[in-house]
Design an enzyme around this catalytic site. Structure first.
Site, PDB file in Angstrom:
ATOM      1  N   LYS A   1       8.700  13.263  -4.575  1.00 35.85           N
ATOM      2  CA  LYS A   1       9.071  12.392  -5.402  1.00 35.85           C
ATOM      3  C   LYS A   1      11.375  12.468  -5.049  1.00 35.85           C
ATOM      4  CE  LYS A   1       5.793   9.717  -7.432  1.00 35.85           C
ATOM      5  NZ  LYS A   1       5.887   8.591  -8.909  1.00 35.85           N
TER       6      LYS A   1
ATOM      7  N   TYR B   1       5.870  -0.235  -3.791  1.00 33.55           N
ATOM      8  CA  TYR B   1       5.596  -0.524  -5.024  1.00 33.55           C
ATOM      9  C   TYR B   1       5.229  -1.682  -5.956  1.00 33.55           C
ATOM     10  CZ  TYR B   1       6.311   4.816  -5.903  1.00 33.55           C
ATOM     11  OH  TYR B   1       5.126   5.507  -6.690  1.00 33.55           O
TER      12      TYR B   1
ATOM     13  N   PHE C   1       8.411  -1.128 -16.032  1.00 33.75           N
ATOM     14  CA  PHE C   1       9.259   0.275 -15.047  1.00 33.75           C
ATOM     15  C   PHE C   1       9.623  -0.458 -13.851  1.00 33.75           C
ATOM     16  CE2 PHE C   1       4.826   1.158 -15.514  1.00 33.75           C
ATOM     17  CZ  PHE C   1       4.360   0.980 -14.108  1.00 33.75           C
TER      18      PHE C   1
ATOM     19  N   ARG D   1      -5.048  14.603  -5.653  1.00 35.44           N
ATOM     20  CA  ARG D   1      -4.825  13.919  -7.266  1.00 35.44           C
ATOM     21  C   ARG D   1      -4.994  15.042  -8.170  1.00 35.44           C
ATOM     22  NH1 ARG D   1      -3.997   8.424  -7.915  1.00 35.44           N
ATOM     23  NH2 ARG D   1      -4.246   8.423  -9.803  1.00 35.44           N
TER      24      ARG D   1
ATOM     25  N   THR E   1      -0.949  11.340 -14.474  1.00 36.77           N
ATOM     26  CA  THR E   1       0.700  10.728 -14.127  1.00 36.77           C
ATOM     27  C   THR E   1       1.323  10.530 -15.149  1.00 36.77           C
ATOM     28  OG1 THR E   1      -0.092   8.762 -12.893  1.00 36.77           O
ATOM     29  CG2 THR E   1       1.745   8.319 -13.741  1.00 36.77           C
TER      30      THR E   1
ATOM     31  N   ARG F   1       2.297  18.338 -11.053  1.00 40.18           N
ATOM     32  CA  ARG F   1       2.462  17.141 -12.538  1.00 40.18           C
ATOM     33  C   ARG F   1       3.254  18.538 -13.782  1.00 40.18           C
ATOM     34  NH1 ARG F   1      -0.161  11.445 -10.865  1.00 40.18           N
ATOM     35  NH2 ARG F   1       1.318  10.556  -9.742  1.00 40.18           N
TER      36      ARG F   1
ATOM     37  N   ASN G   1       8.090  12.034 -12.028  1.00 43.20           N
ATOM     38  CA  ASN G   1       6.923  12.911 -12.050  1.00 43.20           C
ATOM     39  C   ASN G   1       6.379  13.668 -10.687  1.00 43.20           C
ATOM     40  OD1 ASN G   1       5.664  10.704 -10.529  1.00 43.20           O
ATOM     41  ND2 ASN G   1       3.763  10.164 -12.007  1.00 43.20           N
TER      42      ASN G   1
ATOM     43  N   HIS H   1       3.749  11.832  -5.458  1.00 39.83           N
ATOM     44  CA  HIS H   1       2.762  10.591  -5.243  1.00 39.83           C
ATOM     45  C   HIS H   1       1.677  11.006  -4.636  1.00 39.83           C
ATOM     46  CE1 HIS H   1       1.246   6.390  -5.477  1.00 39.83           C
ATOM     47  NE2 HIS H   1       1.004   6.755  -3.758  1.00 39.83           N
TER      48      HIS H   1
ATOM     49  N   GLU I   1      -0.795   2.372   2.214  1.00 41.07           N
ATOM     50  CA  GLU I   1       0.507   3.222   2.110  1.00 41.07           C
ATOM     51  C   GLU I   1       0.660   4.310   3.688  1.00 41.07           C
ATOM     52  OE1 GLU I   1      -0.303   5.501  -1.285  1.00 41.07           O
ATOM     53  OE2 GLU I   1      -0.149   3.464  -2.492  1.00 41.07           O
TER      54      GLU I   1
HETATM   55  P1  CMP Z   1       3.149   7.382  -9.151  1.00 44.53           P
HETATM   56  O1  CMP Z   1       1.510   7.615  -9.056  1.00 44.53           O
HETATM   57  O2  CMP Z   1       3.643   7.046  -8.030  1.00 44.53           O
HETATM   58  O3  CMP Z   1       2.186   5.638  -8.993  1.00 44.53           O
HETATM   59  C1  CMP Z   1       3.405   4.886 -10.258  1.00 44.53           C
HETATM   60  C2  CMP Z   1       4.984   5.050 -10.490  1.00 44.53           C
HETATM   61  O4  CMP Z   1       4.727   4.793 -11.624  1.00 44.53           O
HETATM   62  C3  CMP Z   1       4.143   6.266 -11.254  1.00 44.53           C
HETATM   63  O5  CMP Z   1       4.031   7.250 -10.430  1.00 44.53           O
HETATM   64  C4  CMP Z   1       5.558   6.678 -12.378  1.00 44.53           C
HETATM   65  O6  CMP Z   1       6.435   7.776 -11.498  1.00 44.53           O
HETATM   66  C5  CMP Z   1       5.978   5.409 -13.028  1.00 44.53           C
HETATM   67  N1  CMP Z   1       5.019   5.326 -14.207  1.00 44.53           N
HETATM   68  C6  CMP Z   1       3.562   4.390 -14.383  1.00 44.53           C
HETATM   69  N2  CMP Z   1       3.491   4.495 -15.777  1.00 44.53           N
HETATM   70  C7  CMP Z   1       4.897   4.555 -15.900  1.00 44.53           C
HETATM   71  C8  CMP Z   1       5.754   4.059 -17.514  1.00 44.53           C
HETATM   72  N3  CMP Z   1       4.492   3.973 -18.749  1.00 44.53           N
HETATM   73  N4  CMP Z   1       6.824   4.947 -17.680  1.00 44.53           N
HETATM   74  C9  CMP Z   1       7.673   4.659 -16.289  1.00 44.53           C
HETATM   75  N5  CMP Z   1       7.115   5.006 -14.894  1.00 44.53           N
HETATM   76  C10 CMP Z   1       6.074   5.155 -15.434  1.00 44.53           C
END
Ligand code: CMP
Length: 138
Positions: free
Chosen positions: A9, A49, A57, A85, A91, A102, A112, A115, A126
């Protein structure tokens, strides 16, 4: 043999850890069969997304994902969705295991670093979102 989509990212690119993330894949004998650096438009980020469209969010996430270049990769190997993963960690970096990407580099639940697809169906969607068949080696 399985495939998954990995994204470094904008925060990961800014932190100069593209090489570090790739090294972790290679140390785990995960093959990279496609790779490119791109900058997403807001519409492209929203499409990627879309499953999170109703989340509070969503707007912030799609702004963040367009804030700078990203590196998108197709990874290939046995059980690679789960293995990727595991390398990424939870996450929320605060819940991620020691030694995960992470845990080591994320600063924020949103920012984070990486992805990874979470299931074969999402991986297929994807991967095809970013790569056509001619762009994937192997
Ligand atoms: P990702 O694995 O790319 O999948 C969805 C993304 O949304 C996640 O990583 C974070 O970057 C974001 N995300 C998930 N949960 C939250 C949250 N509670 N607040 C803000 N961002 C979030």
């Amino acid at each position: 043999m399985e495939r998954t989509l990995s994204i470094i990212k904008p925060d990961g690119v800014k932190k100069n850890i593209i090489g570090e993330v790739i090294k972790r894949f290679q140390d785990e004998k995960i093959n990279i069969v496609a790779i490119k650096m791109i900058k997403l438009s807001k519409e492209e980020a929203k499409g990627f997304y879309a499953v999170h469209m109703e989340r509070p969010f969503f707007d912030s996430l799609t702004n963040f994902m367009t804030s700078g270049p990203i590196v998108v990769m197709v990874l290939e190997g046995n059980d690679v969705i789960a293995r990727n993963r595991k390398l990424m960690g939870a996450t929320n970096f605060k819940e991620a295991d020691e030694g995960t990407i992470r845990k080591d580099f994320a600063t924020d639940i949103e920012k984070n670093v990486v992805h990874g697809s979470d299931a074969p169906e999402t991986a297929a969607f994807e991967i095809s979102y970013f790569f056509n068949a001619l762009e994937i080696a192997g």
